[in-house]
Design an enzyme around this catalytic site. Structure first.
Site, PDB file in Angstrom:
ATOM      1  N   ARG A 232       3.302   3.430   3.117  1.00  0.00           N
ATOM      2  CA  ARG A 232       4.107   3.693   4.314  1.00  0.00           C
ATOM      3  C   ARG A 232       5.108   4.807   3.996  1.00  0.00           C
ATOM      4  NH1 ARG A 232       7.931  -0.857   5.259  1.00  0.00           N
ATOM      5  NH2 ARG A 232       6.098  -2.045   5.902  1.00  0.00           N
TER       6      ARG A 232
ATOM      7  N   ASP B 273       8.873  -2.975   0.404  1.00  0.00           N
ATOM      8  CA  ASP B 273       9.823  -2.020   0.963  1.00  0.00           C
ATOM      9  C   ASP B 273      10.527  -1.267  -0.162  1.00  0.00           C
ATOM     10  OD1 ASP B 273       9.362  -2.561   3.625  1.00  0.00           O
ATOM     11  OD2 ASP B 273      10.958  -4.044   3.790  1.00  0.00           O
TER      12      ASP B 273
END
Length: 308
Positions: free
Chosen positions: A184, A134
């Site tokens: 992502r 992330d």
């Protein structure tokens, strides 16, 4: 309001008030799969039954000592062991925040994070799945990408996250849109200064569209992290335009947000993955979800009013 909520996610005093309010727990259940791994695995099974893949996130960030960071690593190893028992393979991966692995510690934080996340990535590879790193606030981007580069030497499937709101991201997307690179793309959920990030929603949307185009034209595996119907539709059109196979990209949405749409897309043959958070340290994650969408905040306030 968005900036106030993002600031609140970092305020310990307000955190104690919100976490200590019983009515809050009812609302949190919409966005967080539970506080234990068993809770999370129950949610994973239900999503799998609907044809939706998952990425599991053990909540926690900004750890203050090495012991906490090691406990994060152990929690992810346990999570992978739990996922192995479900036999879902690459349909069940994990997402990690390097700040939870000690990245921000003053002495050698980046090295510590790499040391502690590496066994997690190795375990994921052994199980036939992977890990996505992330992205957090703009001050951590270079460090996170450096750890990513090291991990990809032996584990090229390790995923990255880019935030379209950051002014640098279009260049980062070009650098990462290479063969086999899993990326992502999200809009971003951290409070950033104008020097680092676009502030206007329309500018962020335009940046997202540009970055999405870069990733879809590239040789990697784009992961479209968005609940915005306009962006999801754009992704489908770009995939068709560039002749992408259905298994060469996916849509990712947060657990509890637009679940009907997640099921609809999956039924239509789009690869869909739900980001499933769990754990006791849910406050920072929860406040950022409220900040992202006014509908989330309205739901929260309405629920507090009816439960109070």
């Amino acid at each position: 309001m968005q900036r106030a909520l993002l600031a609140a996610s970092r305020r310990p005093g307000l955190r104690r008030v919100v976490v200590g309010t019983p009515a809050t727990r009812h609302v949190v259940e919409r966005f967080v799969a539970g506080e234990t791994l068993a809770d999370a695995l129950t949610a994973v099974r239900a999503l799998a039954d609907d044809g939706i893949a998952v990425t599991l996130d053990h909540l926690g960030e900004d750890v203050t000592d090495r012991g906490e960071a090691k406990r994060t690593s152990d929690a992810y190893l346990a999570a992978l062991e739990g996922l192995a028992g479900l036999g879902l393979g690459p349909a069940a991966e994990v997402s990690v925040k390097l700040s939870a692995f000690g990245q921000s510690l003053p002495d050698g934080g980046e090295d510590l994070a790499l040391e502690l996340v590496r066994p997690v990535v190795e375990a994921a590879t052994a199980l036939g799945t992977t890990v996505t790193l992330d992205m957090e606030d703009s001050t951590t981007v270079d460090s996170t990408l450096a750890v990513l580069a090291e991990l990809r030497r032996d584990h090229p499937g390790t995923g990255a996250v880019l935030q379209a709101m950051l002014r640098r991201t279009e260049d980062d997307a070009r650098a990462l849109a290479t063969a086999g690179s899993r990326v992502r793309l999200v809009k971003g959920a951290y409070r950033e200064p104008p020097s680092a990030a676009f502030q206007d929603r329309r500018e962020v949307d335009a940046a997202y569209a540009r970055c999405l185009g870069v990733l879809m034209r590239g040789g990697g595996y784009p992961m479209v992290g968005s609940h915005d119907p306009v962006m999801v539709d754009l992704a489908q059109r770009l995939a068709a335009e560039y002749g992408r196979a259905a298994d060469s990209w996916e849509v990712q949405m947060l657990y509890g947000i637009r679940p009907d749409e997640q099921r609809r897309l999956a039924a239509e043959g789009v690869r869909v993955r739900a980001y499933v958070p769990y754990g006791v340290d849910w406050y920072g994650y929860f406040m950022r979800r409220l900040a992202e969408r006014p509908a989330n905040l309205r739901f929260f306030l309405r629920s507090l009013a009816t439960k109070g």
